[in-house]
Scaffold this active site. Structure first.
Site: not given
Ligand code: HSE
Length: 331
Positions: A126, A153, A156, A239
């Site tokens: 993401c 981040q 979700s 994010h």
């Molecule tokens: N690894 C990312 C996160 C999720 O933990 O925000 C996205 O692929």
């Protein structure tokens, strides 16, 4: 018409995949929803109406033309090759195949040509997908030499359980209790955690290295130096990232704004005179990645640019990008 399977439909990403297929009027003749035996037989309310969840089997999914996988990397590693061997085009949201030289890692705004006739196509992390829609047009214009990025981040990113933990533990904290944690390394309410996924030998986390590896692969710049600090914050589903790029050519801020304003997948949100800039509150639920706070970088001078992006982690960061790949496959 195309028969589509969504595998892992009970998760946050799987549910969004169904919603995006509907919203974008994906040309499907049949949509089948799969999950583990635990959820099989349950009815799911979707924008397509009530649908029954089926138990995943290779034989059932092999009846479909395209499978969108929102499952763990271990599951993908085991079953994606079996589905591909049966003729299914698999679009996989896990990290299982992202770094395989013979598997494309695709952000359709940037490298749709990489899809070719591949039967397994990897959907990026993401954080990377949200970043590169802004970096790629800037690279085209100014040439990017180095990237430094810090992320903010949302919960979700750790799935539906992560979102639930943030909500439940925030409520617990507000009710005078103590916020706990199972999904995250520490309690997330009223906190900021500079730790997502496992620490590597080089001191970076795996999440941070994903940004390096995936940005290089998607942008076709295998040696691009990228340094990321990935941070979890108490936000539900978008994010944000603060990025600094050093450029080959001198940057012109007005030109950078113009380029980003025209870039697909980007919404220019940059009017500081009116306190307008990207924020997760506004980016949540939207397809476009908001980009703003565009300014010359005081360290790199004429050859550096700062920007701030916010994008929905479940949409451009996952489900939307996967459906866009599927659109390229059927086009
Ligand atoms: N690894 C990312 C996160 C999720 O933990 O925000 C996205 O692929």
């Amino acid at each position: 018409g195309v028969k589509v399977a969504v595998v892992g439909v009970t998760g946050a990403v799987g549910a969004e995949m169904v919603a995006v297929l509907h919203d974008r009027k994906f040309p499907l003749t049949d949509l089948r929803l799969f999950a583990s035996a635990r959820s099989a037989g349950k009815t799911l309310e979707t924008p397509f109406g009530s649908k029954t969840i089926e138990e995943f089997t290779v034989d059932s999914v092999a009846e479909c033309d395209i499978a969108l996988l929102a499952v763990s990397g271990d599951f993908s590693k085991e079953y994606a090759p079996q589905l591909a061997a049966r003729g299914v085009t698999v679009i996989d949201n896990s990290s299982a195949f992202r770094y395989d030289d013979d598997k494309p890692l695709v952000v359709p705004e940037i490298n749709p040509h990489a899809i070719g006739d591949s039967k397994i196509i990897a959907n990026p992390n993401c954080t990377t997908a949200i970043l590169v829609v802004a970096l790629a047009p800037l690279h085209k214009e100014f040439g990017i030499k180095r990237v430094i990025v810090s992320t903010y981040q949302a919960a979700s990113g750790a799935g539906a359980e992560g979102m639930k933990e943030l909500e439940d533990e925030t409520r617990a904290a507000l009710n005078g209790g103590q916020a706990g944690n199972k999904v995250f390394a520490h309690p997330l309410p009223f906190n900021v955690i500079p730790h997502i996924d496992k620490f590597q030998d080089n001191g970076y986390t795996k999440e941070e290295m994903k940004v390096t590896w995936e940005t290089r692969k998607i942008m076709g710049l295998p040696d691009l130096p990228v340094s990321c600090t990935a941070v979890r914050i108490p936000i539900l589903r978008a994010h944000s990232e603060a990025a600094t790029i050093e450029t080959e050519k001198p940057v012109d801020v007005a030109r950078a704004r113009a380029v980003l304003g025209d870039a697909p997948g980007v919404k220019l949100v940059d009017d500081t005179a009116n306190n307008v800039y990207p924020m997760p509150l506004n980016a949540s639920g939207k397809y476009d990645v908001e980009v703003g706070r565009i300014r010359k970088n005081a360290v790199f001078g004429d050859n550096g640019l700062d920007l701030f992006v916010s994008g929905d982690q479940l949409l451009k960061g996952a489900a939307l990008n996967a459906v866009q790949i599927a659109e390229c496959v059927v086009a």
